[in-house]
Structure formats: structure tokens, C-alpha cells
Design a protein around this motif. Structure first.
Motif, PDB file in Angstrom:
ATOM      1  N   THR A  77       0.859  -1.277  -0.114  1.00  0.00           N
ATOM      2  CA  THR A  77      -0.028   0.065  -0.020  1.00  0.00           C
ATOM      3  C   THR A  77       0.770   1.203  -0.012  1.00  0.00           C
ATOM      4  O   THR A  77       1.546   1.458   0.848  1.00  0.00           O
ATOM      5  CB  THR A  77      -0.925  -0.120   1.207  1.00  0.00           C
ATOM      6  OG1 THR A  77      -1.761  -1.255   1.257  1.00  0.00           O
ATOM      7  CG2 THR A  77      -1.947   1.228   1.114  1.00  0.00           C
ATOM      8  N   SER A  79       1.387   5.410   0.071  1.00  0.00           N
ATOM      9  CA  SER A  79       0.394   6.467   0.705  1.00  0.00           C
ATOM     10  C   SER A  79       1.216   7.799   0.479  1.00  0.00           C
ATOM     11  O   SER A  79       2.329   7.743   0.340  1.00  0.00           O
ATOM     12  CB  SER A  79       0.336   6.147   2.314  1.00  0.00           C
ATOM     13  OG  SER A  79       1.623   6.090   2.938  1.00  0.00           O
ATOM     14  N   VAL A  97      -3.717   9.913   1.226  1.00  0.00           N
ATOM     15  CA  VAL A  97      -4.337   9.213   0.037  1.00  0.00           C
ATOM     16  C   VAL A  97      -3.562   7.917  -0.140  1.00  0.00           C
ATOM     17  O   VAL A  97      -2.451   7.819  -0.113  1.00  0.00           O
ATOM     18  CB  VAL A  97      -4.465   9.878  -1.292  1.00  0.00           C
ATOM     19  CG1 VAL A  97      -4.716   9.359  -2.521  1.00  0.00           C
ATOM     20  CG2 VAL A  97      -5.096  11.138  -1.355  1.00  0.00           C
ATOM     21  N   VAL A  99      -3.267   3.798  -1.805  1.00  0.00           N
ATOM     22  CA  VAL A  99      -3.181   3.418  -3.319  1.00  0.00           C
ATOM     23  C   VAL A  99      -2.600   1.892  -3.304  1.00  0.00           C
ATOM     24  O   VAL A  99      -1.690   1.637  -2.858  1.00  0.00           O
ATOM     25  CB  VAL A  99      -2.546   3.837  -4.499  1.00  0.00           C
ATOM     26  CG1 VAL A  99      -2.544   3.037  -5.806  1.00  0.00           C
ATOM     27  CG2 VAL A  99      -3.020   5.401  -4.522  1.00  0.00           C
ATOM     28  N   THR A 104      -7.945   3.192  -4.787  1.00  0.00           N
ATOM     29  CA  THR A 104      -7.463   4.482  -4.233  1.00  0.00           C
ATOM     30  C   THR A 104      -8.405   4.878  -3.157  1.00  0.00           C
ATOM     31  O   THR A 104      -9.724   4.649  -3.303  1.00  0.00           O
ATOM     32  CB  THR A 104      -7.197   5.881  -5.287  1.00  0.00           C
ATOM     33  OG1 THR A 104      -6.403   5.132  -6.138  1.00  0.00           O
ATOM     34  CG2 THR A 104      -6.800   6.939  -4.519  1.00  0.00           C
ATOM     35  N   TRP A 105      -8.109   5.268  -1.879  1.00  0.00           N
ATOM     36  CA  TRP A 105      -9.081   6.012  -0.935  1.00  0.00           C
ATOM     37  C   TRP A 105      -8.358   6.908   0.033  1.00  0.00           C
ATOM     38  O   TRP A 105      -6.967   7.027  -0.066  1.00  0.00           O
ATOM     39  CB  TRP A 105      -9.559   4.664  -0.449  1.00  0.00           C
ATOM     40  CG  TRP A 105      -8.563   3.919   0.673  1.00  0.00           C
ATOM     41  CD1 TRP A 105      -8.510   4.057   2.020  1.00  0.00           C
ATOM     42  CD2 TRP A 105      -7.758   3.063   0.346  1.00  0.00           C
ATOM     43  NE1 TRP A 105      -7.399   3.352   2.565  1.00  0.00           N
ATOM     44  CE2 TRP A 105      -6.685   2.566   1.308  1.00  0.00           C
ATOM     45  CE3 TRP A 105      -7.463   2.471  -0.885  1.00  0.00           C
ATOM     46  CZ2 TRP A 105      -6.117   1.632   1.509  1.00  0.00           C
ATOM     47  CZ3 TRP A 105      -6.296   1.488  -0.913  1.00  0.00           C
ATOM     48  CH2 TRP A 105      -5.774   0.977   0.074  1.00  0.00           C
ATOM     49  N   THR A 124     -12.340  12.568  -0.786  1.00  0.00           N
ATOM     50  CA  THR A 124     -11.098  12.093  -1.691  1.00  0.00           C
ATOM     51  C   THR A 124     -11.730  12.573  -2.938  1.00  0.00           C
ATOM     52  O   THR A 124     -12.755  12.305  -3.558  1.00  0.00           O
ATOM     53  CB  THR A 124     -10.990  10.512  -1.645  1.00  0.00           C
ATOM     54  OG1 THR A 124     -10.843   9.955  -0.268  1.00  0.00           O
ATOM     55  CG2 THR A 124      -9.848  10.174  -2.296  1.00  0.00           C
ATOM     56  N   GLY A 126     -10.416  12.923  -7.284  1.00  0.00           N
ATOM     57  CA  GLY A 126      -9.349  12.311  -8.019  1.00  0.00           C
ATOM     58  C   GLY A 126      -9.941  12.961  -9.208  1.00  0.00           C
ATOM     59  O   GLY A 126     -10.368  13.934  -9.542  1.00  0.00           O
ATOM     60  N   ARG A 151     -13.008   2.250  -0.826  1.00  0.00           N
ATOM     61  CA  ARG A 151     -12.031   2.054  -1.878  1.00  0.00           C
ATOM     62  C   ARG A 151     -12.507   2.070  -3.140  1.00  0.00           C
ATOM     63  O   ARG A 151     -13.644   1.198  -3.522  1.00  0.00           O
ATOM     64  CB  ARG A 151     -11.233   0.723  -1.540  1.00  0.00           C
ATOM     65  CG  ARG A 151     -10.721   0.868  -0.331  1.00  0.00           C
ATOM     66  CD  ARG A 151      -9.938  -0.245   0.275  1.00  0.00           C
ATOM     67  NE  ARG A 151      -9.366  -0.412   1.605  1.00  0.00           N
ATOM     68  CZ  ARG A 151      -8.551  -0.850   2.059  1.00  0.00           C
ATOM     69  NH1 ARG A 151      -7.817  -1.816   1.355  1.00  0.00           N
ATOM     70  NH2 ARG A 151      -8.251  -0.789   3.347  1.00  0.00           N
ATOM     71  N   SER A 154      -9.105   2.948  -9.244  1.00  0.00           N
ATOM     72  CA  SER A 154      -8.190   4.228  -9.516  1.00  0.00           C
ATOM     73  C   SER A 154      -8.237   4.336 -10.847  1.00  0.00           C
ATOM     74  O   SER A 154      -8.452   3.459 -11.992  1.00  0.00           O
ATOM     75  CB  SER A 154      -6.538   3.791  -9.347  1.00  0.00           C
ATOM     76  OG  SER A 154      -6.397   3.297  -7.801  1.00  0.00           O
ATOM     77  N   PRO A 158      -2.030   8.152  -9.778  1.00  0.00           N
ATOM     78  CA  PRO A 158      -2.213   8.505  -8.399  1.00  0.00           C
ATOM     79  C   PRO A 158      -1.816   9.772  -7.823  1.00  0.00           C
ATOM     80  O   PRO A 158      -2.613  10.108  -6.811  1.00  0.00           O
ATOM     81  CB  PRO A 158      -1.290   7.481  -7.707  1.00  0.00           C
ATOM     82  CG  PRO A 158      -0.884   6.208  -8.922  1.00  0.00           C
ATOM     83  CD  PRO A 158      -1.029   7.219 -10.161  1.00  0.00           C
ATOM     84  N   TYR A 161      -4.795  12.313  -7.168  1.00  0.00           N
ATOM     85  CA  TYR A 161      -5.668  12.299  -6.223  1.00  0.00           C
ATOM     86  C   TYR A 161      -5.191  13.087  -4.880  1.00  0.00           C
ATOM     87  O   TYR A 161      -3.930  13.230  -4.596  1.00  0.00           O
ATOM     88  CB  TYR A 161      -5.725  10.847  -5.548  1.00  0.00           C
ATOM     89  CG  TYR A 161      -6.694   9.722  -6.500  1.00  0.00           C
ATOM     90  CD1 TYR A 161      -7.936   9.684  -6.500  1.00  0.00           C
ATOM     91  CD2 TYR A 161      -6.146   9.407  -7.604  1.00  0.00           C
ATOM     92  CE1 TYR A 161      -8.808   8.716  -7.075  1.00  0.00           C
ATOM     93  CE2 TYR A 161      -6.707   8.490  -8.447  1.00  0.00           C
ATOM     94  CZ  TYR A 161      -8.125   8.173  -8.228  1.00  0.00           C
ATOM     95  OH  TYR A 161      -8.814   7.617  -9.066  1.00  0.00           O
TER      96      TYR A 161
END
Length: 190
Positions: A77, A79, A97, A99, A104-105, A124, A126, A151, A154, A158, A161
Motif C-alpha cells: 500500500t 501512501s 491518500v 493506493v 485508491t481511498w 477524496t 480524483g 476504496r 483507480s 495516483p 488524487y
């Protein structure tokens, strides 16, 4: 000496020795012990029973050296987090953020020392105007917590976001106490 004290001491010794005696004797799974071994070495996996009389015994060193299955490897993950912020009203937060595996969240870590319950709205954002928003209740107390958006698959880069968490008083005032974002401060923004 007092006989009662001696009796109590002997009872305590017997009770304390039972687990040790059980470990040395080895498990007998509902009478399944065939009398060919067992004991502490078998319980710890350091010996194995022979499958046939002609087969040499397995040495404990080789049994220990075998690979045992471990926990499944977790996906990586990535970040991107903004700075850790604190407000004079007793709220600390950091928003990120995340991924992983094409999803993505947003996530906000917080600590609420304000002495009252708060609301946090985490958004969030994007590429192409995609937005996911969630409201989390933040209880009063000093325990750390987190709020996380669902989540989503994506889309695009990335780096496109970002996430923002806004901590506010939940009553009619709606007073904003802290806004925390995933943006990293630019060099020299002091």
C-alpha cells in the motif's frame, strides 16, 4: 510447624506441577495415542514417528529446519500524506491518500482531546471530477482513531488524487475546528 500450612503448600505444588506433567507426557487426542512416542518433543514438532520399522528415525534438526507456512503476504500500500496538524481546540489529524492493487481511498488519522464529540467529513478527490465523501463520528476522548472513505478503482495517475478532512462541532454551530489535507507542504513553505 502448622499442618494446615504444610497441606496448603503441598496442594499448591501439585497444582503447579500438573501443566508441566501434561507437557512432558504429550497430548493424547481422545485416546488416539498409539504408544509409539509423543511427549514434549512430539508436541513441539521436534520428532516424527517412523512409518515403517526399516526406515531410519527422523533427526530433530531436520524437522526444525523445515519451512512452516506463515501468514499470506499482504499487498503493498502506497501512501501520500500531508503534515500532522493540531488545532488549539484539541484536535490533531493527518490525512493521506492510499493506493493498493489498483484501488485508491482517503484516510484521516486523528486524536480528539477537545472534550466533546465531533464530526469529520473526509473527501477524496480524483481525476475527471471523481469525488468520494464520508462522514464519521469522532467520539470524545484521547484515543487515536481513523476515518476512511470506501476504496474505489483507480483512474489515471495516483498523483491526481487528494484528500481533505474537516473536523467540526456537530451541533447547530457547525464550527470548523481543523482542516487537514493530503497535500505535502512545498519546500520553503515554512
Amino acid at each position: 510447624m502448622n499442618l494446615r500450612l504444610i497441606g496448603i503448600g503441598a496442594g499448591v505444588l501439585v497444582i503447579l506441577s500438573l501443566p508441566l506433567a501434561g507437557a512432558i507426557a504429550g497430548p493424547d487426542f481422545a485416546g488416539l495415542d498409539d504408544g509409539k512416542g509423543g511427549g514434549l518433543f512430539s508436541t513441539l514438532g521436534l520428532s516424527q514417528p517412523r512409518t515403517s520399522p526399516a526406515e531410519p528415525p527422523v533427526r530433530p534438526e531436520s524437522a526444525v529446519g523445515r519451512e512452516r507456512p506463515g501468514p499470506a503476504e499482504q499487498p503493498r500500500t502506497d501512501s501520500r500524506c500531508g503534515p500532522e496538524l493540531s488545532a488549539p481546540y484539541g484536535v490533531e489529524a493527518q490525512t493521506c491518500v492510499l493506493v493498493s492493487e489498483g484501488r485508491t481511498w482517503g484516510r484521516s488519522y486523528y486524536r480528539n482531546t477537545s472534550g466533546r464529540a465531533l464530526d469529520v467529513v473526509l473527501t477524496t478527490m480524483g481525476p475527471a471530477g471523481r469525488t468520494v465523501q464520508i462522514r464519521c463520528e469522532v467520539g470524545e476522548g484521547d484515543e487515536p482513531g481513523l476515518c476512511e472513505t470506501p476504496r474505489e478503482d483507480s483512474v489515471g495517475d495516483p498523483e491526481g488524487y487528494s484528500a481533505v478532512a474537516e473536523f467540526a462541532v456537530p451541533d447547530d454551530e457547525g464550527k470548523l475546528l481543523l482542516r487537514s489535507g493530503s497535500n505535502s507542504p512545498a519546500p520553503g513553505d515554512g
